[in-house]
Design an enzyme around this catalytic site. Structure first.
Site, short mmCIF file in Angstrom:
data_model
loop_
_atom_site.label_atom_id
_atom_site.label_comp_id
_atom_site.label_asym_id
_atom_site.label_seq_id
_atom_site.Cartn_x
_atom_site.Cartn_y
_atom_site.Cartn_z
N GLU A 60 0.81 -1.21 0.00
CA GLU A 60 0.00 0.00 0.00
C GLU A 60 0.85 1.27 0.00
OE1 GLU A 60 -0.59 -2.66 1.81
OE2 GLU A 60 -2.64 -3.29 1.32
N HIS A 129 -9.95 -4.51 9.75
CA HIS A 129 -10.69 -4.34 8.49
C HIS A 129 -11.88 -3.39 8.63
CE1 HIS A 129 -8.71 -8.29 8.18
NE2 HIS A 129 -8.63 -8.03 6.90
#
Length: 323
Positions: A60, A129
């Site tokens: 990322e 998450h």
């Protein structure tokens, strides 16, 4: 007008902007042949080619840095993250590179990058998450934060964000199946940031919220209406910038304010609203303000998340306490 869901609204915004402007590119994990984690880029690889649809590895931070470099080179980059929590890996690229460099260059460089990801609870897949991450970015100068809930706002704000010359953290609502009316495809649909919408009219108390807090507040309002308390519910839609005038006008109308956020109160965005009204709208208040936020814990796995985020009952109690 058509009725579509959030996923379709997101896909349409991506496609329309890529067709409109060849400088728009996308980078993310599985956005090519797989069509994205939720299907938000289905068919894009075939339509726009691998030069504009860049499937990335699980890195990322590299995606964020690549996008910043691409923006400096004249591209408009969209970084499509699978989950907002994963932006933690990209924090340096988002904050120190995208967020600050336009200021450091005295405006000579522009950084049109959209960092987009699903956000908040609802899938019951635990705290790595489902974190509400707006608090991570709200104190970072140079970044804008968009938090739409419904398809019309998803599409209109996303199209605006892609055209922005500043970096935008675009936090998609967790539930991609949420439906709503959106203008027809032949209508140019753009929504400017910093303008809240009234989801429900009311006269006794103003509830200011966004995303998951809207649904909770609407349910709480049903209970309160049965007891003769009329709630006005305001959806901020964007946090940076946010609708200061709209909030002050709403509080002036009702004289009471309850702020609801899924994110924890500690460092939560709702404190900005409380502070605004305390400084600029205090004379409008008939009662103390209330802030209903999440608990200061990581999101547990499974149904345990229900004990960490605000509840309908907590909102009802907060409203009754100031009537």
């Amino acid at each position: 007008m058509r009725v579509i869901n959030n996923l379709t609204a997101q896909l349409e915004a991506f496609r329309e902007e890529m067709l409109r402007d060849e400088s728009v590119i996308m980078i993310g994990e599985d956005i090519g042949a797989h069509g994205g984690m939720t299907g938000e880029t289905v068919g894009f690889l075939e339509q726009f080619g691998p030069e504009r649809i860049l499937s990335a590895t699980l890195a990322e931070s590299a995606q964020a840095s690549f996008a910043v470099g691409a923006a400096m080179g004249g591209q408009r980059a969209i970084v499509d993250y699978m989950c907002a929590d994963f932006m933690a890996y990209a924090y340096d690229g988002i904050v120190n590179q995208a967020g600050k460099q336009r200021y450091f260059s005295a405006g000579q460089w522009e950084y049109p990058v959209v960092f987009i990801a699903p956000h908040g609870v609802g899938m019951r897949i635990a705290g790595q998450h489902e974190t509400s991450v707006e608090g991570w970015f709200q104190n970072c100068a140079g970044l804008k934060i968009y938090t739409p809930m419904y398809p019309s706002d998803v599409k209109g704000l996303l199209k605006y964000a892609i055209r922005e010359n500043d970096p935008v953290v675009f936090l998609m609502p967790r539930f991609s199946s949420t439906k709503g009316e959106v203008p027809d495809l032949d209508v140019e649909h753009i929504i400017e940031p910093g303008k809240a919408s009234i989801v429900k009219e009311g006269k006794d108390v103003t509830i200011v919220t966004y995303q998951h807090g809207i649904e909770l507040s609407l349910e709480a309002a049903k209970t309160l209406e049965a007891e003769g308390i009329s709630c006005e519910i305001m959806d901020l839609r964007t946090l940076i910038p946010f609708d200061k005038k709209g909030i002050l006008d709403a509080v002036k109308k009702t004289g009471r304010l309850v702020v609801v956020t899924e994110a924890p109160k500690r460092g939560g965005f709702g404190n900005n609203i409380i502070n605004l009204v305390a400084e600029e709208g205090f004379s409008s208040l008939k009662a103390p303000m209330r802030y209903v936020g999440g608990k200061d814990y990581p999101i547990p796995y499974g149904p345990g998340e229900d004990f960490v985020v605000p509840t309908i009952e907590e909102i009802v109690t907060a409203v009754k306490s100031i009537m």
